[in-house]
Design a protein around this motif. Structure first.
Motif, PDB file in Angstrom:
ATOM      1  N   MET A 184       0.820  -1.195   0.000  1.00  0.00           N
ATOM      2  CA  MET A 184       0.000   0.000   0.000  1.00  0.00           C
ATOM      3  C   MET A 184       0.866   1.262   0.000  1.00  0.00           C
ATOM      4  SD  MET A 184      -2.983   1.015  -0.081  1.00  0.00           S
ATOM      5  CE  MET A 184      -4.492   1.299   0.704  1.00  0.00           C
ATOM      6  N   THR A 185       1.938   1.225   0.790  1.00  0.00           N
ATOM      7  CA  THR A 185       2.852   2.359   0.845  1.00  0.00           C
ATOM      8  C   THR A 185       3.515   2.580  -0.506  1.00  0.00           C
ATOM      9  OG1 THR A 185       3.290   1.833   3.163  1.00  0.00           O
ATOM     10  CG2 THR A 185       4.813   3.313   2.087  1.00  0.00           C
ATOM     11  N   LEU A 186       3.911   1.514  -1.150  1.00  0.00           N
ATOM     12  CA  LEU A 186       4.528   1.611  -2.471  1.00  0.00           C
ATOM     13  C   LEU A 186       3.561   2.223  -3.479  1.00  0.00           C
ATOM     14  CD1 LEU A 186       7.041   0.991  -4.095  1.00  0.00           C
ATOM     15  CD2 LEU A 186       6.115  -1.265  -4.566  1.00  0.00           C
ATOM     16  N   PHE A 187       2.308   1.829  -3.419  1.00  0.00           N
ATOM     17  CA  PHE A 187       1.291   2.387  -4.313  1.00  0.00           C
ATOM     18  C   PHE A 187       1.135   3.894  -4.085  1.00  0.00           C
ATOM     19  CE2 PHE A 187      -3.178   3.567  -5.060  1.00  0.00           C
ATOM     20  CZ  PHE A 187      -3.230   3.334  -6.417  1.00  0.00           C
ATOM     21  N   ILE A 188       1.090   4.326  -2.839  1.00  0.00           N
ATOM     22  CA  ILE A 188       0.954   5.761  -2.510  1.00  0.00           C
ATOM     23  C   ILE A 188       2.178   6.531  -2.998  1.00  0.00           C
ATOM     24  CG2 ILE A 188       0.819   7.404  -0.594  1.00  0.00           C
ATOM     25  CD1 ILE A 188      -0.925   5.348   0.876  1.00  0.00           C
ATOM     26  N   ILE A 189       3.362   5.989  -2.826  1.00  0.00           N
ATOM     27  CA  ILE A 189       4.588   6.657  -3.279  1.00  0.00           C
ATOM     28  C   ILE A 189       4.582   6.806  -4.796  1.00  0.00           C
ATOM     29  CG2 ILE A 189       7.085   6.378  -3.496  1.00  0.00           C
ATOM     30  CD1 ILE A 189       7.074   5.172  -0.680  1.00  0.00           C
ATOM     31  N   ILE A 190       4.192   5.762  -5.522  1.00  0.00           N
ATOM     32  CA  ILE A 190       4.143   5.830  -6.991  1.00  0.00           C
ATOM     33  C   ILE A 190       3.122   6.869  -7.442  1.00  0.00           C
ATOM     34  CG2 ILE A 190       3.517   4.542  -9.068  1.00  0.00           C
ATOM     35  CD1 ILE A 190       4.813   2.081  -7.755  1.00  0.00           C
ATOM     36  N   VAL A 191       1.970   6.910  -6.821  1.00  0.00           N
ATOM     37  CA  VAL A 191       0.936   7.902  -7.179  1.00  0.00           C
ATOM     38  C   VAL A 191       1.438   9.309  -6.904  1.00  0.00           C
ATOM     39  CG1 VAL A 191      -1.348   8.777  -6.543  1.00  0.00           C
ATOM     40  CG2 VAL A 191      -1.022   6.339  -6.939  1.00  0.00           C
ATOM     41  N   LEU A 192       2.099   9.533  -5.777  1.00  0.00           N
ATOM     42  CA  LEU A 192       2.636  10.862  -5.469  1.00  0.00           C
ATOM     43  C   LEU A 192       3.734  11.268  -6.448  1.00  0.00           C
ATOM     44  CD1 LEU A 192       2.718  10.854  -1.569  1.00  0.00           C
ATOM     45  CD2 LEU A 192       1.187  12.118  -3.083  1.00  0.00           C
ATOM     46  N   ILE A 193       4.567  10.333  -6.858  1.00  0.00           N
ATOM     47  CA  ILE A 193       5.615  10.641  -7.849  1.00  0.00           C
ATOM     48  C   ILE A 193       4.981  11.024  -9.181  1.00  0.00           C
ATOM     49  CG2 ILE A 193       7.444   9.608  -9.247  1.00  0.00           C
ATOM     50  CD1 ILE A 193       8.347   8.097  -6.735  1.00  0.00           C
ATOM     51  N   LEU A 194       3.984  10.282  -9.622  1.00  0.00           N
ATOM     52  CA  LEU A 194       3.295  10.613 -10.873  1.00  0.00           C
ATOM     53  C   LEU A 194       2.603  11.967 -10.772  1.00  0.00           C
ATOM     54  CD1 LEU A 194       1.787   7.141 -11.860  1.00  0.00           C
ATOM     55  CD2 LEU A 194       3.699   8.360 -12.935  1.00  0.00           C
ATOM     56  N   LEU A 195       1.976  12.239  -9.633  1.00  0.00           N
ATOM     57  CA  LEU A 195       1.318  13.524  -9.429  1.00  0.00           C
ATOM     58  C   LEU A 195       2.333  14.670  -9.443  1.00  0.00           C
ATOM     59  CD1 LEU A 195      -1.778  13.317  -8.812  1.00  0.00           C
ATOM     60  CD2 LEU A 195      -1.200  14.445  -6.668  1.00  0.00           C
ATOM     61  N   GLY A 196       3.483  14.462  -8.800  1.00  0.00           N
ATOM     62  CA  GLY A 196       4.552  15.473  -8.790  1.00  0.00           C
ATOM     63  C   GLY A 196       5.099  15.731 -10.188  1.00  0.00           C
ATOM     64  N   GLY A 197       5.275  14.648 -10.956  1.00  0.00           N
ATOM     65  CA  GLY A 197       5.762  14.807 -12.335  1.00  0.00           C
ATOM     66  C   GLY A 197       4.781  15.581 -13.202  1.00  0.00           C
ATOM     67  N   ALA A 198       3.496  15.287 -13.052  1.00  0.00           N
ATOM     68  CA  ALA A 198       2.481  16.013 -13.827  1.00  0.00           C
ATOM     69  C   ALA A 198       2.453  17.485 -13.426  1.00  0.00           C
ATOM     70  CB  ALA A 198       1.109  15.372 -13.616  1.00  0.00           C
TER      71      ALA A 198
END
Length: 141
Positions: free
Chosen positions: A1-15
């Motif tokens: 779950m933590t890995l999923f949240i980190i990936i989503v935050l990275i994608l959001l930051g990149g966008a």
């Protein structure tokens, strides 16, 4: 779950970074375009002052439809005009008609201003250049 949240935050930051980059580029392009418009307007005002001086004759062509072209380089030394660094403008003036009864002359002036993000050179590929044109029609009194 933590890995999923980190990936989503990275994608959001990149966008978000991409949106901010695009926004800053469009603002820079708008500023350069405004500077180009002001360069064209300044050159037009200078040509109109030459065309209609207070105490002497005009400097537009003496023959109809033969344009006179004046170039202004605002980046030249001695032209300390704030906001018009890396800008140039070209004004053409043509006498296109004369009123048959009143002998009024009709002129068409076109001014094109160009500004760049750096020194404008013929073979430069890294300079962003913006161009604006204005046209004025005038008549002698």
């Amino acid at each position: 779950m933590t890995l999923f949240i980190i990936i989503v935050l990275i994608l959001l930051g990149g966008a978000l970074m991409r949106v901010l980059s695009t926004s800053s580029e469009s603002i820079a392009q708008e500023v350069i375009g405004t500077r180009a418009y002001m360069a064209a307007n300044s050159a037009m005002q200078a040509k109109l002052q030459q065309l209609f001086p207070l105490n002497s004759s005009s400097t537009c062509p003496l023959a109809p439809l033969a344009p006179s072209v004046t170039t202004h380089n605002f980046s030249a030394s001695g032209m300390n005009i704030d906001g018009l660094h890396h800008c140039r403008a070209e004004v053409s003036c043509s006498w296109y008609a004369t009123h048959p009864q009143t002998d009024e002359k009709f002129y068409r002036l076109t001014s094109t201003g160009e500004c760049g993000s750096g020194t404008i050179e013929a073979d430069s590929k890294v300079v962003v250049i913006s161009s604006r044109s204005i046209q004025v029609e005038a008549r002698s009194l």
